[in-house]
Design a protein around this motif. Structure first.
Motif, PDB file in Angstrom:
ATOM      1  N   CYS A   1      -7.105  11.195 199.740  1.00 57.91           N
ATOM      2  CA  CYS A   1      -6.323  11.228 198.490  1.00 57.91           C
ATOM      3  C   CYS A   1      -7.083  10.591 197.337  1.00 57.91           C
ATOM      4  CB  CYS A   1      -4.985  10.516 198.693  1.00 57.91           C
ATOM      5  SG  CYS A   1      -3.846  11.395 199.770  1.00 57.91           S
ATOM      6  N   SER A   2      -7.796   9.500 197.618  1.00 55.93           N
ATOM      7  CA  SER A   2      -8.529   8.796 196.572  1.00 55.93           C
ATOM      8  C   SER A   2      -9.665   9.657 196.020  1.00 55.93           C
ATOM      9  CB  SER A   2      -9.092   7.481 197.125  1.00 55.93           C
ATOM     10  OG  SER A   2      -9.699   6.728 196.110  1.00 55.93           O
ATOM     11  N   ILE A   3     -10.410  10.305 196.925  1.00 60.71           N
ATOM     12  CA  ILE A   3     -11.512  11.182 196.494  1.00 60.71           C
ATOM     13  C   ILE A   3     -10.969  12.401 195.763  1.00 60.71           C
ATOM     14  CG2 ILE A   3     -13.373  12.688 197.311  1.00 60.71           C
ATOM     15  CD1 ILE A   3     -13.861  10.668 199.554  1.00 60.71           C
ATOM     16  N   LEU A   4      -9.927  13.013 196.309  1.00 64.43           N
ATOM     17  CA  LEU A   4      -9.339  14.200 195.680  1.00 64.43           C
ATOM     18  C   LEU A   4      -8.798  13.876 194.292  1.00 64.43           C
ATOM     19  CD1 LEU A   4      -8.534  17.195 195.990  1.00 64.43           C
ATOM     20  CD2 LEU A   4      -6.348  16.404 196.909  1.00 64.43           C
ATOM     21  N   TYR A   5      -8.147  12.716 194.162  1.00 67.53           N
ATOM     22  CA  TYR A   5      -7.583  12.292 192.878  1.00 67.53           C
ATOM     23  C   TYR A   5      -8.673  12.202 191.816  1.00 67.53           C
ATOM     24  CZ  TYR A   5      -5.150   9.148 189.585  1.00 67.53           C
ATOM     25  OH  TYR A   5      -4.604   8.576 188.470  1.00 67.53           O
ATOM     26  N   SER A   6      -9.790  11.560 192.151  1.00 71.31           N
ATOM     27  CA  SER A   6     -10.905  11.423 191.209  1.00 71.31           C
ATOM     28  C   SER A   6     -11.485  12.779 190.850  1.00 71.31           C
ATOM     29  CB  SER A   6     -11.992  10.527 191.811  1.00 71.31           C
ATOM     30  OG  SER A   6     -11.485   9.244 192.120  1.00 71.31           O
ATOM     31  N   LEU A   7     -11.620  13.672 191.845  1.00 67.64           N
ATOM     32  CA  LEU A   7     -12.204  14.993 191.609  1.00 67.64           C
ATOM     33  C   LEU A   7     -11.303  15.859 190.729  1.00 67.64           C
ATOM     34  CD1 LEU A   7     -13.682  15.905 195.114  1.00 67.64           C
ATOM     35  CD2 LEU A   7     -14.951  15.357 193.021  1.00 67.64           C
ATOM     36  N   VAL A   8     -10.000  15.853 191.017  1.00 67.83           N
ATOM     37  CA  VAL A   8      -9.074  16.705 190.254  1.00 67.83           C
ATOM     38  C   VAL A   8      -9.034  16.278 188.785  1.00 67.83           C
ATOM     39  CG1 VAL A   8      -6.655  17.378 189.975  1.00 67.83           C
ATOM     40  CG2 VAL A   8      -7.655  17.310 192.247  1.00 67.83           C
TER      41      VAL A   8
END
Length: 287
Positions: free
Chosen positions: A88-95
């Motif tokens: 979730c943390s990586i996806l949040y930054s990417l989105v």
């Protein structure tokens, strides 16, 4: 207890949907209006105007802080550091970063600041509620909470609330009174709305049925609705007649069907329907 592949895939989709909702609210409504409601996104709003580099936007700062907290979590939490938080943390930054590349924002979408505040609160609140409901989070300050919980005796909830208030309060100094007031209001609304959404997502119906014909209701519950039920014998306080009490937990749709069935097939049955948002066991929340 092992989680089935179907449940894991469902949780994966819910985590992705939750992160996208949070990202929409943060990028399109919080950042352009400088709404700082605590957390990493609020910290990014505060730090962006202080940055000497034009490329170091709120979106970039948000991603950098999230990744730093992620590495900190790896270093200090080891096995206790959940894969869901990493994803979730990586996806949040990417989105957030993808939104900035695809749809750069030069200002708010509208001139209605109150309207923008509502969307800045609603989208992240819905997304956070979905994540919390499946034991996931978007990382950021939640990672700090995990570290504090492991290594100190601090009251983590109060510490995080205090940090959110400080971050929101900083907008009074960096921007203007109006933005500061909106940020404080948004922080209050967010905390209330997240709890309300979680409760609504988990809301189920408890049925207490008092009847002289327990087989009728039990057969319908177990065979038609595919739910369990518990039966015990009771006695009327006034008539001293023997009755049976049936307890079952159902979804909202099943509750409507059972109520209709009892009214038609067992009109003398007495039943109580109660709302519940915390039911643990097979077919409901995982303990």
């Amino acid at each position: 207890m092992k989680i089935s592949l179907k449940a894991q895939f469902r949780d994966f989709l819910l985590m992705t949907a939750g992160i996208v909702l949070v990202s929409i609210g943060v990028y399109f409504f919080k950042f352009p209006n400088n709404f700082s409601m605590g957390g990493v996104s609020g910290l990014a709003v505060i730090l962006a105007p202080l940055s000497p580099f034009p490329w170091l936007t709120a979106s970039a700062i948000n991603g950098i802080i999230n990744i730093l907290f992620l590495f900190l979590g790896f270093a200090m939490l080891n096995r206790g550091f959940g894969l869901r938080t990493v994803y979730c943390s990586i996806l949040y930054s990417l989105v957030i970063q993808v939104f900035e590349w695809v749809c750069p924002m030069n200002g708010p979408l509208t001139n209605e600041k109150v309207l923008e505040l509502f969307f800045a609160v609603i989208f992240p609140a819905l997304g956070s509620a979905i994540l919390f409901n499946i034991d996931a989070s978007s990382g950021g300050t939640d990672i700090i909470a995990m570290i504090l919980k492991k290594y100190t005796g601090l009251d983590v909830g109060k510490a995080l609330l205090l940090s959110d208030v400080v971050i929101a309060g900083a907008t009074f100094l960096l921007f203007d009174i109006e933005t500061g007031l909106f940020s404080i209001l948004g922080l209050v609304l967010k905390s209330v709305l997240v709890d309300s959404v979680i409760e609504s997502l988990n809301r189920r119906k408890n049925f207490f049925i008092i009847t002289s014909n327990p087989e009728l209701a039990c057969n319908y519950i177990t065979k038609e609705l595919q739910r369990g039920a518990t039966v015990w014998e009771g006695q009327g306080a006034y008539t001293h007649e023997r009755h049976w009490v049936i307890l079952t937990a159902l979804s909202r749709g099943q509750a409507v069907v059972l109520r209709r069935f009892l009214k038609e097939k067992d009109p003398k049955a007495f039943f109580i329907i109660a709302n519940s948002s915390e039911i643990f066991g097979k077919g409901f929340l995982r303990a």
